[in-house]
Write an enzyme that holds these catalytic residues in place. Structure first.
Site, PDB file in Angstrom:
ATOM      1  CG  HIS A  45     -41.967 -28.743  30.665  1.00 23.16           C
ATOM      2  ND1 HIS A  45     -43.294 -28.416  30.556  1.00 23.16           N
ATOM      3  CD2 HIS A  45     -41.340 -27.603  31.081  1.00 23.16           C
ATOM      4  CE1 HIS A  45     -43.476 -27.145  30.886  1.00 23.16           C
ATOM      5  NE2 HIS A  45     -42.296 -26.631  31.204  1.00 23.16           N
TER       6      HIS A  45
ATOM      7  CB  SER B 147     -52.084 -34.020  32.969  1.00 20.21           C
ATOM      8  OG  SER B 147     -52.770 -33.836  31.763  1.00 20.21           O
TER       9      SER B 147
END
Length: 149
Positions: free
Chosen positions: A55, A80
């Protein structure tokens, strides 16, 4: 409210997200900074590297290398953070997170806050628009990224 340094590093996180999008990946970028010192920057590399845990935040932290301490650092992320990345933020003791947007994906802001981490959500129009475009153009890839079928 963002200060000049926050704006600058959030812009770098957005540019990382845009680069990831242009490479055919998920447009999520991240920056790690200590004050006005850039420590590292990265982007989601799941598609590009075939790595399910690459990520944006994780790529950035890998590029930062070993740190004696993460105290006093801020993590900037265009989207987020998911639970995996949020857990890493807590584990490393990062005390402040600036989130580009949480409209397209509401992550774990309350989880982070409950651990004493300062979380600032900006809902930057560029971050929102890029993620919206990605979700509309590549819904299957987005579902894979957030582990939905």
């Amino acid at each position: 409210m963002l200060n000049e340094t926050d704006r600058r590093f959030l812009d770098v996180a957005y540019e990382e997200a845009k680069a990831g999008f242009d490479e055919g990946g998920c447009p999520i970028g991240s920056v790690l900074a200590r004050g006005d010192e850039l420590i590292a920057q990265g982007r989601n590399q799941r598609v590009q590297c075939g790595d399910p845990i690459a990520h944006g935040e994780m790529d950035c932290l890998r590029k930062a290398g070993r740190q004696k301490s993460y105290r006093g650092m801020t993590l900037y992320t265009s989207l987020s953070p998911c639970m995996m990345c949020s857990g890493t933020i807590v584990q490393f003791g990062i005390q402040r997170v600036v989130v580009g947007e949480n409209i397209n994906f509401g992550g774990n802001e309350e989880f982070l806050r409950s651990r004493g981490i300062e979380v600032i959500v900006v809902n930057d129009t560029d971050c929102v628009a890029l993620m919206k475009r990605f979700i509309e153009e590549k819904p299957e890839l987005w579902a894979e990224d957030i582990a939905e079928e």
